[in-house]
Design a protein around this motif. Structure first.
Motif, PDB file in Angstrom:
ATOM      1  N   HIS A  30    -132.335  12.853  31.942  1.00  0.00           N
ATOM      2  CA  HIS A  30    -131.925  13.975  31.088  1.00  0.00           C
ATOM      3  C   HIS A  30    -130.972  14.909  31.842  1.00  0.00           C
ATOM      4  N   ARG A  31    -131.308  15.226  33.093  1.00  0.00           N
ATOM      5  CA  ARG A  31    -130.424  16.093  33.894  1.00  0.00           C
ATOM      6  C   ARG A  31    -129.061  15.446  34.104  1.00  0.00           C
ATOM      7  N   ALA A  32    -129.054  14.174  34.435  1.00  0.00           N
ATOM      8  CA  ALA A  32    -127.787  13.479  34.677  1.00  0.00           C
ATOM      9  C   ALA A  32    -126.941  13.445  33.407  1.00  0.00           C
ATOM     10  N   GLU A  33    -127.580  13.244  32.275  1.00  0.00           N
ATOM     11  CA  GLU A  33    -126.850  13.219  31.000  1.00  0.00           C
ATOM     12  C   GLU A  33    -126.286  14.604  30.683  1.00  0.00           C
ATOM     13  N   ALA A  34    -127.038  15.658  30.974  1.00  0.00           N
ATOM     14  CA  ALA A  34    -126.552  17.020  30.727  1.00  0.00           C
ATOM     15  C   ALA A  34    -125.348  17.333  31.611  1.00  0.00           C
ATOM     16  N   VAL A  35    -125.403  16.922  32.878  1.00  0.00           N
ATOM     17  CA  VAL A  35    -124.270  17.139  33.791  1.00  0.00           C
ATOM     18  C   VAL A  35    -123.054  16.365  33.294  1.00  0.00           C
ATOM     19  N   ARG A  36    -123.274  15.117  32.899  1.00  0.00           N
ATOM     20  CA  ARG A  36    -122.166  14.309  32.381  1.00  0.00           C
ATOM     21  C   ARG A  36    -121.509  14.986  31.191  1.00  0.00           C
ATOM     22  N   GLN A  37    -122.324  15.445  30.285  1.00  0.00           N
ATOM     23  CA  GLN A  37    -121.801  16.079  29.075  1.00  0.00           C
ATOM     24  C   GLN A  37    -121.000  17.338  29.412  1.00  0.00           C
ATOM     25  N   LYS A  38    -121.505  18.179  30.306  1.00  0.00           N
ATOM     26  CA  LYS A  38    -120.799  19.395  30.694  1.00  0.00           C
ATOM     27  C   LYS A  38    -119.469  19.077  31.369  1.00  0.00           C
ATOM     28  N   LEU A  39    -119.472  18.087  32.248  1.00  0.00           N
ATOM     29  CA  LEU A  39    -118.238  17.733  32.945  1.00  0.00           C
ATOM     30  C   LEU A  39    -117.209  17.126  31.996  1.00  0.00           C
ATOM     31  N   GLU A  40    -117.644  16.352  31.040  1.00  0.00           N
ATOM     32  CA  GLU A  40    -116.705  15.797  30.065  1.00  0.00           C
ATOM     33  C   GLU A  40    -116.104  16.905  29.200  1.00  0.00           C
ATOM     34  N   GLN A  41    -116.924  17.876  28.819  1.00  0.00           N
ATOM     35  CA  GLN A  41    -116.402  19.006  28.046  1.00  0.00           C
ATOM     36  C   GLN A  41    -115.414  19.823  28.870  1.00  0.00           C
ATOM     37  N   LEU A  42    -115.739  20.049  30.130  1.00  0.00           N
ATOM     38  CA  LEU A  42    -114.835  20.784  31.012  1.00  0.00           C
ATOM     39  C   LEU A  42    -113.519  20.037  31.178  1.00  0.00           C
ATOM     40  N   SER A  43    -113.600  18.747  31.357  1.00  0.00           N
ATOM     41  CA  SER A  43    -112.392  17.937  31.496  1.00  0.00           C
ATOM     42  C   SER A  43    -111.521  18.038  30.244  1.00  0.00           C
ATOM     43  N   GLU A  44    -112.145  17.943  29.087  1.00  0.00           N
ATOM     44  CA  GLU A  44    -111.401  18.027  27.825  1.00  0.00           C
ATOM     45  C   GLU A  44    -110.775  19.408  27.641  1.00  0.00           C
ATOM     46  N   ARG A  45    -111.523  20.459  27.932  1.00  0.00           N
ATOM     47  CA  ARG A  45    -110.976  21.824  27.792  1.00  0.00           C
ATOM     48  C   ARG A  45    -109.809  22.048  28.747  1.00  0.00           C
ATOM     49  N   THR A  46    -109.935  21.563  29.969  1.00  0.00           N
ATOM     50  CA  THR A  46    -108.866  21.727  30.955  1.00  0.00           C
ATOM     51  C   THR A  46    -107.626  20.954  30.533  1.00  0.00           C
ATOM     52  N   ARG A  47    -107.812  19.745  30.033  1.00  0.00           N
ATOM     53  CA  ARG A  47    -106.684  18.935  29.569  1.00  0.00           C
ATOM     54  C   ARG A  47    -105.986  19.629  28.390  1.00  0.00           C
ATOM     55  N   THR A  48    -106.773  20.160  27.464  1.00  0.00           N
ATOM     56  CA  THR A  48    -106.203  20.861  26.309  1.00  0.00           C
ATOM     57  C   THR A  48    -105.438  22.100  26.749  1.00  0.00           C
ATOM     58  N   LEU A  49    -106.002  22.852  27.687  1.00  0.00           N
ATOM     59  CA  LEU A  49    -105.339  24.054  28.182  1.00  0.00           C
ATOM     60  C   LEU A  49    -104.028  23.710  28.888  1.00  0.00           C
ATOM     61  N   GLY A  73     -99.214  22.749  36.397  1.00  0.00           N
ATOM     62  CA  GLY A  73     -99.518  21.738  37.417  1.00  0.00           C
ATOM     63  C   GLY A  73    -100.937  21.872  37.942  1.00  0.00           C
ATOM     64  N   HIS A  74    -101.345  23.111  38.185  1.00  0.00           N
ATOM     65  CA  HIS A  74    -102.718  23.338  38.656  1.00  0.00           C
ATOM     66  C   HIS A  74    -103.732  22.911  37.600  1.00  0.00           C
ATOM     67  N   LEU A  75    -103.442  23.212  36.351  1.00  0.00           N
ATOM     68  CA  LEU A  75    -104.353  22.819  35.282  1.00  0.00           C
ATOM     69  C   LEU A  75    -104.443  21.298  35.159  1.00  0.00           C
ATOM     70  N   ARG A  76    -103.316  20.604  35.318  1.00  0.00           N
ATOM     71  CA  ARG A  76    -103.334  19.140  35.282  1.00  0.00           C
ATOM     72  C   ARG A  76    -104.170  18.583  36.435  1.00  0.00           C
ATOM     73  N   THR A  81    -109.234  16.190  38.350  1.00  0.00           N
ATOM     74  CA  THR A  81    -110.454  16.289  39.160  1.00  0.00           C
ATOM     75  C   THR A  81    -111.690  16.298  38.269  1.00  0.00           C
ATOM     76  N   ALA A  82    -111.627  17.077  37.190  1.00  0.00           N
ATOM     77  CA  ALA A  82    -112.760  17.133  36.262  1.00  0.00           C
ATOM     78  C   ALA A  82    -113.004  15.772  35.623  1.00  0.00           C
ATOM     79  N   ALA A  83    -111.934  15.044  35.306  1.00  0.00           N
ATOM     80  CA  ALA A  83    -112.093  13.709  34.713  1.00  0.00           C
ATOM     81  C   ALA A  83    -112.764  12.754  35.710  1.00  0.00           C
ATOM     82  N   LYS A  84    -112.385  12.838  36.989  1.00  0.00           N
ATOM     83  CA  LYS A  84    -113.022  11.992  38.014  1.00  0.00           C
ATOM     84  C   LYS A  84    -114.505  12.346  38.151  1.00  0.00           C
TER      85      LYS A  84
END
Length: 141
Positions: A30-49, A73-76, A81-84
């Motif tokens: 459950h913890r690992a899935e929650a971390v995965r979900q948060k990181l995927e959301q962060l990656s998506e938000r950063t990519r959109t920004l 460039g920093h956002l990319r 990094t967030a995607a990795k």
């Protein structure tokens, strides 16, 4: 009977241990899935920004343009990094789910073993109780 009781106590102990192991694996999954979900959301938000900043054209001079390019460039880079990290978290979550599946199978096997042992002991006791006293002696009628 003492050896049967001891074996049954041991089987119950193993079952409790497997149950605790399964609960621990479930919590980790459950913890690992929650971390995965948060990181995927962060990656998506950063990519959109980063895409939004790449599309903005509100620069009034070269300094504004340069600042926007640096920020983009920093956002990319942050997005990459967030995607990795999200990919690593996805693999970790998959591993924890696999551990959970193993723990659940071990718990099921322990439960079945305890039930089979209890059933065998019960049948053994019933068999002893149903066997009547044998006639003794040599008298034939």
């Amino acid at each position: 009977m003492t050896s049967d009781g001891g074996r049954l106590r041991r089987a119950r102990l193993i079952e409790r241990l497997r149950s605790a192991e399964q609960r621990q694996a479930a919590a980790e999954a459950h913890r690992a899935e929650a971390v995965r979900q948060k990181l995927e959301q962060l990656s998506e938000r950063t990519r959109t920004l980063a895409q939004v900043y790449a599309l903005r054209d509100t620069s009034r001079d070269g300094a504004d343009l340069r600042s926007a390019a640096v920020l983009g460039g920093h956002l990319r880079d942050l997005g990459a990094t967030a995607a990795k990290q999200a990919e690593h978290a996805r693999r970790e979550a998959d591993d924890r789910l696999a551990d959970l599946a193993v723990a659940e199978r071990r718990l099921q096997k322990a439960e079945e073993g305890r039930r089979d042992l209890a059933r065998a002991i019960h049948e053994k006791v019933e068999k002893r109780e149903t066997v009547g006293a044998r006639k003794t002696g040599t008298h034939l009628e």
